[in-house]
Motif scaffolding. Structure first.
Motif, PDB file in Angstrom:
ATOM      1  N   GLY A   1       0.775  -1.236   0.000  1.00 46.53           N
ATOM      2  CA  GLY A   1       0.000   0.000   0.000  1.00 46.53           C
ATOM      3  C   GLY A   1       0.803   1.281   0.000  1.00 46.53           C
ATOM      4  O   GLY A   1       0.259   2.354   0.288  1.00 46.53           O
ATOM      5  N   HIS A   2       2.093   1.184  -0.364  1.00 43.99           N
ATOM      6  CA  HIS A   2       2.938   2.381  -0.319  1.00 43.99           C
ATOM      7  C   HIS A   2       3.080   3.019  -1.698  1.00 43.99           C
ATOM      8  O   HIS A   2       4.180   3.341  -2.158  1.00 43.99           O
ATOM      9  CB  HIS A   2       4.319   2.019   0.241  1.00 43.99           C
ATOM     10  CG  HIS A   2       4.298   1.507   1.645  1.00 43.99           C
ATOM     11  ND1 HIS A   2       3.708   2.210   2.676  1.00 43.99           N
ATOM     12  CD2 HIS A   2       4.767   0.357   2.184  1.00 43.99           C
ATOM     13  CE1 HIS A   2       3.836   1.516   3.802  1.00 43.99           C
ATOM     14  NE2 HIS A   2       4.466   0.387   3.528  1.00 43.99           N
ATOM     15  N   ASP A   3       1.956   3.260  -2.342  1.00 47.41           N
ATOM     16  CA  ASP A   3       1.975   3.871  -3.673  1.00 47.41           C
ATOM     17  C   ASP A   3       2.621   5.254  -3.644  1.00 47.41           C
ATOM     18  O   ASP A   3       3.345   5.632  -4.579  1.00 47.41           O
ATOM     19  CB  ASP A   3       0.555   3.973  -4.224  1.00 47.41           C
ATOM     20  CG  ASP A   3      -0.130   2.626  -4.367  1.00 47.41           C
ATOM     21  OD1 ASP A   3      -0.210   1.890  -3.360  1.00 47.41           O
ATOM     22  OD2 ASP A   3      -0.589   2.300  -5.476  1.00 47.41           O
ATOM     23  N   ASP A   4       2.350   6.025  -2.590  1.00 51.34           N
ATOM     24  CA  ASP A   4       2.914   7.372  -2.502  1.00 51.34           C
ATOM     25  C   ASP A   4       4.432   7.320  -2.406  1.00 51.34           C
ATOM     26  O   ASP A   4       5.126   8.180  -2.975  1.00 51.34           O
ATOM     27  CB  ASP A   4       2.347   8.114  -1.295  1.00 51.34           C
ATOM     28  CG  ASP A   4       0.888   8.508  -1.484  1.00 51.34           C
ATOM     29  OD1 ASP A   4       0.399   8.441  -2.630  1.00 51.34           O
ATOM     30  OD2 ASP A   4       0.243   8.867  -0.479  1.00 51.34           O
ATOM     31  N   ALA A   5       4.955   6.347  -1.684  1.00 50.84           N
ATOM     32  CA  ALA A   5       6.409   6.212  -1.550  1.00 50.84           C
ATOM     33  C   ALA A   5       7.046   5.843  -2.885  1.00 50.84           C
ATOM     34  O   ALA A   5       8.141   6.318  -3.220  1.00 50.84           O
ATOM     35  CB  ALA A   5       6.753   5.156  -0.497  1.00 50.84           C
ATOM     36  N   VAL A   6       6.377   5.005  -3.660  1.00 51.22           N
ATOM     37  CA  VAL A   6       6.894   4.652  -4.981  1.00 51.22           C
ATOM     38  C   VAL A   6       6.938   5.890  -5.866  1.00 51.22           C
ATOM     39  O   VAL A   6       7.923   6.139  -6.575  1.00 51.22           O
ATOM     40  CB  VAL A   6       6.040   3.532  -5.614  1.00 51.22           C
ATOM     41  CG1 VAL A   6       6.423   3.324  -7.079  1.00 51.22           C
ATOM     42  CG2 VAL A   6       6.218   2.237  -4.833  1.00 51.22           C
ATOM     43  N   ARG A   7       5.887   6.690  -5.829  1.00 55.61           N
ATOM     44  CA  ARG A   7       5.888   7.921  -6.616  1.00 55.61           C
ATOM     45  C   ARG A   7       6.974   8.879  -6.123  1.00 55.61           C
ATOM     46  O   ARG A   7       7.640   9.546  -6.928  1.00 55.61           O
ATOM     47  CB  ARG A   7       4.510   8.589  -6.547  1.00 55.61           C
ATOM     48  CG  ARG A   7       4.443   9.852  -7.390  1.00 55.61           C
ATOM     49  CD  ARG A   7       3.038  10.386  -7.573  1.00 55.61           C
ATOM     50  NE  ARG A   7       3.055  11.560  -8.425  1.00 55.61           N
ATOM     51  CZ  ARG A   7       3.124  11.547  -9.747  1.00 55.61           C
ATOM     52  NH1 ARG A   7       3.165  10.392 -10.385  1.00 55.61           N
ATOM     53  NH2 ARG A   7       3.149  12.663 -10.445  1.00 55.61           N
ATOM     54  N   ASN A   8       7.166   8.947  -4.833  1.00 52.88           N
ATOM     55  CA  ASN A   8       8.209   9.785  -4.255  1.00 52.88           C
ATOM     56  C   ASN A   8       9.579   9.398  -4.826  1.00 52.88           C
ATOM     57  O   ASN A   8      10.318  10.239  -5.355  1.00 52.88           O
ATOM     58  CB  ASN A   8       8.184   9.624  -2.727  1.00 52.88           C
ATOM     59  CG  ASN A   8       9.227  10.471  -2.011  1.00 52.88           C
ATOM     60  OD1 ASN A   8      10.018  11.181  -2.608  1.00 52.88           O
ATOM     61  ND2 ASN A   8       9.229  10.379  -0.688  1.00 52.88           N
ATOM     62  N   ALA A   9       9.905   8.112  -4.740  1.00 51.02           N
ATOM     63  CA  ALA A   9      11.248   7.651  -5.086  1.00 51.02           C
ATOM     64  C   ALA A   9      11.498   7.590  -6.585  1.00 51.02           C
ATOM     65  O   ALA A   9      12.653   7.719  -7.022  1.00 51.02           O
ATOM     66  CB  ALA A   9      11.505   6.279  -4.458  1.00 51.02           C
ATOM     67  N   HIS A  10      10.456   7.385  -7.371  1.00 50.75           N
ATOM     68  CA  HIS A  10      10.667   7.086  -8.795  1.00 50.75           C
ATOM     69  C   HIS A  10      10.132   8.157  -9.744  1.00 50.75           C
ATOM     70  O   HIS A  10      10.409   8.093 -10.940  1.00 50.75           O
ATOM     71  CB  HIS A  10      10.059   5.721  -9.121  1.00 50.75           C
ATOM     72  CG  HIS A  10      10.705   4.627  -8.346  1.00 50.75           C
ATOM     73  ND1 HIS A  10      11.862   4.005  -8.761  1.00 50.75           N
ATOM     74  CD2 HIS A  10      10.389   4.069  -7.144  1.00 50.75           C
ATOM     75  CE1 HIS A  10      12.224   3.104  -7.860  1.00 50.75           C
ATOM     76  NE2 HIS A  10      11.353   3.139  -6.869  1.00 50.75           N
ATOM     77  N   VAL A  11       9.392   9.133  -9.217  1.00 52.16           N
ATOM     78  CA  VAL A  11       8.884  10.219 -10.046  1.00 52.16           C
ATOM     79  C   VAL A  11       9.289  11.575  -9.459  1.00 52.16           C
ATOM     80  O   VAL A  11       9.976  12.372 -10.108  1.00 52.16           O
ATOM     81  CB  VAL A  11       7.348  10.149 -10.198  1.00 52.16           C
ATOM     82  CG1 VAL A  11       6.836  11.333 -11.029  1.00 52.16           C
ATOM     83  CG2 VAL A  11       6.931   8.829 -10.838  1.00 52.16           C
ATOM     84  N   GLU A  12       8.875  11.839  -8.218  1.00 51.05           N
ATOM     85  CA  GLU A  12       9.044  13.171  -7.649  1.00 51.05           C
ATOM     86  C   GLU A  12      10.502  13.487  -7.326  1.00 51.05           C
ATOM     87  O   GLU A  12      11.000  14.569  -7.664  1.00 51.05           O
ATOM     88  CB  GLU A  12       8.174  13.302  -6.397  1.00 51.05           C
ATOM     89  CG  GLU A  12       6.672  13.232  -6.702  1.00 51.05           C
ATOM     90  CD  GLU A  12       5.824  13.058  -5.450  1.00 51.05           C
ATOM     91  OE1 GLU A  12       6.413  12.918  -4.349  1.00 51.05           O
ATOM     92  OE2 GLU A  12       4.584  13.062  -5.570  1.00 51.05           O
TER      93      GLU A  12
END
Length: 283
Positions: A255-266
């Protein structure tokens, strides 16, 4: 699970196109859903280069650019080179080749100057520098810090990030301040092989679950890496090229979708000014 719209970036790994797996490691990464790579040149002496001048590093950088070009043929996103001088070279120069610390400093700074040419011409994304992660005498430590600060000067002039190989720590605010003195925002300094907690630079977190759990809980900008070294003499060293995609799947399943976006997009956009989503779509 990783879908077609999820960028997956390994922020720091090495590839040896001549002596070990090379492009096959990229195939492994891509098969599991990896899309983007920051490929860092191997230490110069690992590629048979015993540098005498800054120009001698050019062969190392050119070979790295070659493997990046090959990787771009396989990835759904793309790869970028990160070029510089491994800080461990200073010990090889001083201890094995009889250089004085200031002579080693000058040679390593000259190598950084050549790497900066590639960034300036858009053939590389960022610079690599740092200082030994092991005990050295004061003269070698001072020379190493001078090399690192020289890389920061280029980073400030070029507006590029600098990846650091340095001692294990959770606090590098002094180093971040040196970068800011040279005109670099602190967040464009990246400590590779980082834990999930770091004050000062942006952490490039080694992708084991314990470190990632800390980074996710903190919620600060972070990157993910393997530090895969592609060394035939140390086949199990550090983490393999499949690790980041596997850990991204693990984060998504928990459920850590936000963390994935943090590390790989933002964070890639914040640190390097790159868009992993746009490059994925264009691919």
């Amino acid at each position: 699970m990783i879908d077609d719209e999820t960028p997956v970036l390994d922020n720091h790994l090495h590839l040896d196109p001549d002596n070990h797996r090379g492009i096959e490691a990229v195939r492994d990464f891509a098969r599991l859903g990896g899309t983007h790579l920051l490929i860092v040149n191997k230490p110069s002496w690992h590629l048979g280069i015993e540098a005498e001048t800054g120009e001698d590093f050019r062969a190392v950088f050119e070979r790295t650019i070659d493997i990046v070009t090959a990787a771009n043929e396989l990835l759904e996103g793309r790869a970028w080179p990160v070029l510089g001088v491994h800080p461990g070279l200073i010990s090889r120069l001083v201890d094995d080749r009889g250089f004085e610390p200031d002579e080693a400093r000058d040679l390593m700074q000259a190598g950084i100057d050549i790497a900066a040419e590639y960034v300036e011409s858009d053939q590389a994304l960022a610079l690599k520098s740092g200082r030994p992660h092991y005990d050295v005498d004061e003269a070698v430590w001072d020379a190493s810090n001078a090399v690192m600060r020289h890389a920061f000067e280029h980073g400030g002039e070029l507006g590029c990030a600098v990846q650091l190989h340095a001692e294990a720590t959770t606090e590098m605010t002094e180093v971040a301040a040196w970068a800011e003195d040279a005109g670099m925002p602190a967040h464009t300094v990246v400590k590779h092989y980082a834990s999930g907690r770091l004050e000062g630079p942006t952490p490039s977190v080694m992708s084991d679950t314990d470190r990632l759990e800390v980074a996710v809980e903190r919620g600060d900008p972070f990157l993910m890496e393997t530090d895969y070294i592609d060394d035939p003499d140390r086949p199990g060293a550090v983490l393999g090229p499949k690790t980041v995609p596997r850990r991204v799947n693990w984060l998504l399943e928990n459920g850590h979708d936000d963390a994935v976006r943090n590390a790989h997009v933002e964070t890639p956009e914040l640190v390097y000014g790159i868009s992993t989503t746009e490059t994925l779509e264009k691919a």
